[in-house]
Design a protein around this motif. Structure first.
Motif, PDB file in Angstrom:
ATOM      1  N   VAL A   1      -8.578  17.528   8.196  1.00 20.16           N
ATOM      2  CA  VAL A   1      -8.626  18.087   9.550  1.00 20.16           C
ATOM      3  C   VAL A   1      -8.798  19.602   9.487  1.00 20.16           C
ATOM      4  N   THR A   2      -8.081  20.267   8.607  1.00 22.04           N
ATOM      5  CA  THR A   2      -8.190  21.723   8.474  1.00 22.04           C
ATOM      6  C   THR A   2      -9.594  22.120   8.037  1.00 22.04           C
ATOM      7  N   THR A   3     -10.180  21.374   7.125  1.00 19.38           N
ATOM      8  CA  THR A   3     -11.533  21.667   6.663  1.00 19.38           C
ATOM      9  C   THR A   3     -12.545  21.511   7.793  1.00 19.38           C
TER      10      THR A   3
ATOM     11  N   ILE B   1      -0.879  14.748   3.528  1.00 23.75           N
ATOM     12  CA  ILE B   1      -1.432  15.999   3.003  1.00 23.75           C
ATOM     13  C   ILE B   1      -2.959  15.924   2.919  1.00 23.75           C
ATOM     14  N   TYR B   2      -3.490  14.767   2.556  1.00 29.42           N
ATOM     15  CA  TYR B   2      -4.949  14.596   2.519  1.00 29.42           C
ATOM     16  C   TYR B   2      -5.535  14.641   3.929  1.00 29.42           C
TER      17      TYR B   2
ATOM     18  N   MET C   1       0.831  -1.170   0.000  1.00 30.19           N
ATOM     19  CA  MET C   1       0.000   0.000   0.000  1.00 30.19           C
ATOM     20  C   MET C   1       0.881   1.240   0.000  1.00 30.19           C
ATOM     21  N   ASN C   2       0.538   2.202  -0.852  1.00 27.74           N
ATOM     22  CA  ASN C   2       1.337   3.411  -1.003  1.00 27.74           C
ATOM     23  C   ASN C   2       0.801   4.479  -0.058  1.00 27.74           C
ATOM     24  N   ARG C   3       1.637   4.930   0.873  1.00 28.11           N
ATOM     25  CA  ARG C   3       1.209   5.929   1.866  1.00 28.11           C
ATOM     26  C   ARG C   3       1.792   7.302   1.560  1.00 28.11           C
ATOM     27  N   ARG C   4       2.414   7.430   0.423  1.00 31.38           N
ATOM     28  CA  ARG C   4       2.984   8.728   0.072  1.00 31.38           C
ATOM     29  C   ARG C   4       1.846   9.697  -0.233  1.00 31.38           C
ATOM     30  N   GLY C   5       1.873  10.871   0.337  1.00 36.28           N
ATOM     31  CA  GLY C   5       0.858  11.888   0.111  1.00 36.28           C
ATOM     32  C   GLY C   5      -0.360  11.765   1.016  1.00 36.28           C
ATOM     33  N   PHE C   6      -0.415  10.702   1.820  1.00 37.03           N
ATOM     34  CA  PHE C   6      -1.563  10.509   2.700  1.00 37.03           C
ATOM     35  C   PHE C   6      -1.648  11.621   3.744  1.00 37.03           C
TER      36      PHE C   6
END
Length: 135
Positions: free
Chosen positions: A14-16, A8-9, A1-6
């Motif tokens: 959380v910010t939203t 930032i999402y 499983m690729n966790r790169r960039g997770f």
């Protein structure tokens, strides 16, 4: 499983959520402040009208005859209150009406009318009549 960039999402999510909560609480706070301001204005106008009744009763006790009397008080810069008193004869009794109007600048913000009906020509606090409040 690729966790790169997770991350930032996740940060965006959380910010939203935090932004939505802050915006909602700000709206609730603004409405609460508006309501409390309205309550304060209504109390000011009611007490001004009631003070006008007391002033009118004093005038009636000095001289039991009809009169019209108006006075203006400055509460703070750009905010004034105008009180209009009207005493009318009703047979052997007098009716006293007091109307207070609050202005911010030239704009009318609030108005309150209260009355004492059936004031008799007695000394002291006797014969003050019936207190009524316009709705």
């Amino acid at each position: 499983m690729n966790r790169r960039g997770f991350s930032i999402y996740l940060t965006f999510l959380v910010t939203t959520v935090v932004f939505i909560l802050v915006a909602g609480s700000q709206e609730i706070s603004i409405q609460a402040l508006d309501l409390s301001r309205s309550d304060v204005i209504e109390v000011i106008v009611f007490h001004a009208a009631d003070g006008g009744l007391e002033r009118g009763l004093g005038k009636i006790r000095k001289n039991f005859k009809p009169f019209n009397y108006t006075y203006v008080s400055e509460l703070k810069p750009n905010r004034t209150i105008k009180v209009i008193l009207n005493a009318t004869k009703d047979g052997l009794l007098m009716n006293l009406h007091s109307e207070a109007i609050l202005f911010e600048g030239n704009k009318e913000v609030s108005r309150k009318t209260i009355s004492r009906l059936g004031i008799a020509n007695y000394k002291g606090r006797d014969g003050l009549g019936k207190y009524t409040e316009a709705i």
